[in-house]
Design a protein around this motif. Structure first.
Motif, mmCIF file in Angstrom:
data_model
loop_
_atom_site.group_PDB
_atom_site.id
_atom_site.type_symbol
_atom_site.label_atom_id
_atom_site.label_comp_id
_atom_site.label_asym_id
_atom_site.label_seq_id
_atom_site.Cartn_x
_atom_site.Cartn_y
_atom_site.Cartn_z
ATOM 1 N N TRP A 1 -17.600 -3.793 11.568
ATOM 2 C CA TRP A 1 -16.307 -4.377 11.154
ATOM 3 C C TRP A 1 -16.468 -5.283 9.931
ATOM 4 O O TRP A 1 -15.580 -5.345 9.081
ATOM 5 C CB TRP A 1 -15.715 -5.166 12.330
ATOM 6 C CG TRP A 1 -14.344 -5.725 12.039
ATOM 7 C CD1 TRP A 1 -13.156 -5.068 12.127
ATOM 8 C CD2 TRP A 1 -14.030 -7.057 11.600
ATOM 9 N NE1 TRP A 1 -12.125 -5.903 11.773
ATOM 10 C CE2 TRP A 1 -12.637 -7.133 11.447
ATOM 11 C CE3 TRP A 1 -14.798 -8.192 11.318
ATOM 12 C CZ2 TRP A 1 -11.980 -8.287 11.036
ATOM 13 C CZ3 TRP A 1 -14.145 -9.356 10.904
ATOM 14 C CH2 TRP A 1 -12.755 -9.393 10.762
ATOM 15 N N ARG A 2 -17.600 -5.970 9.830
ATOM 16 C CA ARG A 2 -17.816 -6.910 8.721
ATOM 17 C C ARG A 2 -17.568 -6.264 7.360
ATOM 18 O O ARG A 2 -16.993 -6.870 6.457
ATOM 19 C CB ARG A 2 -19.246 -7.470 8.755
ATOM 20 C CG ARG A 2 -19.519 -8.426 9.893
ATOM 21 C CD ARG A 2 -20.946 -8.960 9.779
ATOM 22 N NE ARG A 2 -21.034 -9.927 8.700
ATOM 23 C CZ ARG A 2 -21.042 -11.253 8.855
ATOM 24 N NH1 ARG A 2 -20.987 -11.767 10.057
ATOM 25 N NH2 ARG A 2 -21.119 -12.058 7.815
ATOM 26 N N THR A 3 -18.009 -5.007 7.226
ATOM 27 C CA THR A 3 -17.912 -4.345 5.916
ATOM 28 C C THR A 3 -16.869 -3.237 5.881
ATOM 29 O O THR A 3 -16.661 -2.617 4.833
ATOM 30 C CB THR A 3 -19.282 -3.752 5.538
ATOM 31 O OG1 THR A 3 -19.703 -2.870 6.589
ATOM 32 C CG2 THR A 3 -20.329 -4.842 5.360
ATOM 33 N N ALA A 4 -16.241 -2.971 7.038
ATOM 34 C CA ALA A 4 -15.282 -1.854 7.109
ATOM 35 C C ALA A 4 -14.047 -2.137 6.254
ATOM 36 O O ALA A 4 -13.552 -3.264 6.201
ATOM 37 C CB ALA A 4 -14.869 -1.607 8.554
ATOM 38 N N THR A 5 -13.578 -1.093 5.594
ATOM 39 C CA THR A 5 -12.325 -1.211 4.824
ATOM 40 C C THR A 5 -11.285 -0.221 5.334
ATOM 41 O O THR A 5 -10.124 -0.259 4.917
ATOM 42 C CB THR A 5 -12.586 -0.946 3.327
ATOM 43 O OG1 THR A 5 -13.226 0.323 3.204
ATOM 44 C CG2 THR A 5 -13.457 -2.038 2.728
ATOM 45 N N THR A 6 -11.708 0.699 6.201
ATOM 46 C CA THR A 6 -10.773 1.673 6.794
ATOM 47 C C THR A 6 -10.940 1.639 8.315
ATOM 48 O O THR A 6 -12.002 1.266 8.825
ATOM 49 C CB THR A 6 -11.060 3.102 6.292
ATOM 50 O OG1 THR A 6 -12.425 3.414 6.581
ATOM 51 C CG2 THR A 6 -10.799 3.223 4.802
ATOM 52 N N PRO A 7 -9.896 2.031 9.063
ATOM 53 C CA PRO A 7 -9.999 2.049 10.524
ATOM 54 C C PRO A 7 -11.125 2.984 10.981
ATOM 55 O O PRO A 7 -11.372 4.007 10.358
ATOM 56 C CB PRO A 7 -8.633 2.574 10.965
ATOM 57 C CG PRO A 7 -7.717 2.309 9.810
ATOM 58 C CD PRO A 7 -8.558 2.442 8.591
ATOM 59 N N TYR A 8 -11.796 2.616 12.069
ATOM 60 C CA TYR A 8 -12.863 3.477 12.593
ATOM 61 C C TYR A 8 -12.739 3.601 14.112
ATOM 62 O O TYR A 8 -12.304 2.682 14.792
ATOM 63 C CB TYR A 8 -14.247 2.961 12.194
ATOM 64 C CG TYR A 8 -14.571 1.552 12.653
ATOM 65 C CD1 TYR A 8 -15.213 1.317 13.863
ATOM 66 C CD2 TYR A 8 -14.235 0.444 11.848
ATOM 67 C CE1 TYR A 8 -15.526 0.026 14.271
ATOM 68 C CE2 TYR A 8 -14.545 -0.848 12.246
ATOM 69 C CZ TYR A 8 -15.186 -1.057 13.478
ATOM 70 O OH TYR A 8 -15.481 -2.333 13.888
ATOM 71 N N LYS A 9 -13.146 4.765 14.583
ATOM 72 C CA LYS A 9 -13.033 5.071 16.017
ATOM 73 C C LYS A 9 -14.269 4.565 16.754
ATOM 74 O O LYS A 9 -15.382 4.648 16.240
ATOM 75 C CB LYS A 9 -12.880 6.582 16.214
ATOM 76 C CG LYS A 9 -12.657 7.001 17.660
ATOM 77 C CD LYS A 9 -12.493 8.513 17.766
ATOM 78 C CE LYS A 9 -12.400 8.924 19.240
ATOM 79 N NZ LYS A 9 -12.341 10.382 19.396
ATOM 80 N N VAL A 10 -14.061 4.020 17.966
ATOM 81 C CA VAL A 10 -15.193 3.625 18.814
ATOM 82 C C VAL A 10 -15.035 4.328 20.167
ATOM 83 O O VAL A 10 -13.931 4.751 20.540
ATOM 84 C CB VAL A 10 -15.268 2.095 19.011
ATOM 85 C CG1 VAL A 10 -15.580 1.401 17.696
ATOM 86 C CG2 VAL A 10 -13.979 1.541 19.618
ATOM 87 N N GLU A 11 -16.142 4.449 20.870
ATOM 88 C CA GLU A 11 -16.125 5.104 22.180
ATOM 89 C C GLU A 11 -16.025 4.073 23.289
ATOM 90 O O GLU A 11 -16.532 2.950 23.163
ATOM 91 C CB GLU A 11 -17.397 5.954 22.360
ATOM 92 C CG GLU A 11 -17.527 7.099 21.378
ATOM 93 C CD GLU A 11 -16.353 8.096 21.448
ATOM 94 O OE1 GLU A 11 -15.873 8.348 22.578
ATOM 95 O OE2 GLU A 11 -15.925 8.590 20.393
#
Length: 534
Positions: free
Chosen positions: A420-430
């Motif tokens: 999340w620290r570097t994310a710029t787009t939504p991402y899926k988690v399990e």
């Protein structure tokens, strides 16, 4: 409106009692109904004499009241014999009286009361005078003292002053305390057949009784199981609520529950979230009155009309946290909900950010649960971060932490804070065992499982069911919320100190897993496997 009841009410209704909203009953209303039997054949209206000098016309110079019989009558409590009034042509009679007097008076001062009194002056035989104790009028200028010094058994107290509880009557403290005591009664007293009125047992109470009989009283977890079938009194929309739907179909309601010890969070949440809010409050009758006074005194809460407050009245020995959450969830007017806890402050601008995300991620046509990453501070005074960059800086400095990292890492670890620290787009988690993020979902999501009360597994079970229904868990890269510190709840203390509490929670978990397997088949096996591997 009182004048039109012969026409407004059903024609087969023969009698009605009309009451102002500012009266307190100190007796069984059945006694008042019984007075109709004392009417003579000609009497059609039952009233108490007015206890102020208003109709005597001597309150100030040039005071000209409407005509009345002596002191006149007060219309805070009225017995109307509708059947007889209709027969004598009441509707036409009061209108003629009003039109005649208005030619010289031009307007009424006391609304319907003036017209009733002018009518009675012309037709005194039609009134049945009730004893003063059926309408003791506590106004600033009143003769009511004469009534309650002579009568020991007062039936109805009428707060007849515009100042209501601040009326200057010298005995007001006695009546005020009577009123406040009534407000703080346990409302369950009023559910019982206090006066022996015969009634059929309701289907709801019959079903409840059957469910109780099926429980094993020797079961170590009897109290937990009984909690699940308990019926709570609920007062929806305890305060005024106004909501205007948005045109784009993306609106979202913040949904949370709380008890009296978290009340101080409400103002801060209102400042951080401008959208609609649905709050369920678990309170006793007395606490609900304290909350009412708190809300009326708060400038922030007074100015927010898009907050729905729903009272769930206390019952039983456990906090029915998921039942209370469901009350808040079921009373939402928007297509989407943000399921959170009241001790979290959303980042500034989260409401608008979530609405944009709903469109970008096509929430209307897909099954997604948007995860809002959770952080915490141990400081009671926090300079709230204005951006993700500021939050990351505070994380690095140790002013903030990822939520519960030091006591319950598993609850939020799958959010993947490092990513999340570097994310710029939504991402899926399990999904992982014990994951309990705060999520945004469509309003038609599964409800919370009400077997879980007090502390433990109340949110975990809900996220499991979302996963079982194949919701994708999507972490939002620019969203965050921060948990504010507070004293531990009573239920977490019980959980920590009671082996029996912990045993029953484990038992309920196992039963929940079995129910999940029956509901979702082999797809639910992974939850059981994950639990055994812990």
């Amino acid at each position: 409106m009182k004048l039109t009841l012969t026409k407004a009410l059903p024609s087969n209704l023969s009698k009605v009692i009309v009451l102002d909203t500012d009266i307190t009953f100190a007796t069984d209303i059945a006694e008042l109904w019984a007075i109709f039997r004392k009417f003579t054949e000609k009497q059609v209206i039952g009233l108490v004499e007015n206890q102020s000098d208003w109709y005597l016309g001597n309150l100030w110079k040039n005071h000209k009241p409407w005509p009345a019989l002596g002191r006149g009558f007060n219309t805070g409590v009225i017995l109307l014999y509708l059947e007889r009034l209709r027969r004598m042509g009441w509707e036409q009679m009061w209108r003629l009286t009003a039109e005649r007097e208005l030619m010289s008076m031009l307007s009424t001062s006391l609304a319907d009361q003036d017209i009733f009194n002018a009518f009675i002056k012309q037709n005194p035989v039609l009134v049945h005078q009730l004893p003063c104790f059926w309408n003791v009028q506590l106004s600033d200028h009143t003769r009511s003292e004469q009534c309650y010094t002579e009568v020991s058994d007062l039936k109805v107290i009428h707060w007849n002053s515009p100042k209501k509880l601040r009326v200057k009557n010298k005995h007001v403290e006695f009546f005020r305390n009577l009123y406040l005591t009534f407000l703080e009664y346990d409302g369950n007293l009023l559910r019982r057949e206090l006066f022996g009125c015969p009634s059929q047992a309701s289907s709801e109470s019959t079903v409840l009784q059957q469910a109780l009989e099926e429980l094993d009283e020797d079961d170590q977890c009897y109290d937990f199981r009984r909690e699940r079938i308990m019926v709570h009194r609920v007062h929806l929309y305890f305060l005024q609520y106004e909501y205007t739907p948005t045109d784009d179909g993306t609106d979202i309601t913040l949904v949370a529950q709380l008890s009296m010890d978290r009340l101080q969070m409400l103002e801060a949440i209102c400042k951080h979230w401008e959208g609609p809010i649905s709050l369920a409050l678990y309170m006793s009758d007395a606490e609900a009155q304290q909350f009412l006074r708190y809300a009326q005194a708060s400038e922030v809460l007074k100015n927010r009309k898009n907050v729905g407050y729903h009272i769930v009245y206390k019952e039983g020995q456990f906090y029915p946290v998921n039942l209370v959450r469901n009350v808040a969830l079921h009373n939402v007017n928007t297509p989407y909900v943000f399921l959170t806890d009241v001790d979290f402050l959303p980042m500034y601008g989260l409401y608008e950010y979530l609405r944009r995300s709903i469109v970008q991620l096509d929430m209307a046509n897909t099954k997604k649960a948007l995860v809002v990453p959770a952080f915490e501070t141990l400081r009671y005074r926090l300079s709230f971060p204005k951006s993700k960059a500021e939050l990351l800086s505070m994380l690095d400095m140790g002013t903030l932490y990822t939520f519960r990292y030091h006591v319950w890492t598993k609850g939020h670890a799958p959010t993947n804070y490092a990513k999340w620290r570097t994310a710029t787009t939504p991402y899926k988690v399990e999904w992982e065992a014990d994951f309990e993020p705060y999520v945004v979902v469509r309003r038609d999501c599964p409800e919370y499982d009400q077997r879980f009360v007090g502390f433990g597994w109340n949110k975990v079970s809900h996220i499991m069911e979302l996963d079982a229904q194949e919701y994708d868990l999507i972490v939002l890269p620019n969203a965050f919320m921060i948990h504010m510190p507070h004293a531990p709840s009573f239920d977490i203390s019980k959980f920590r100190s009671s082996p029996s509490y912990r045993y029953c929670l484990t038992t309920l978990k196992d039963e929940f897993h079995q129910d999940l397997s029956r509901k979702y088949g082999s797809a639910a096996l992974k939850y059981l496997t994950a639990q055994r591997n812990i």
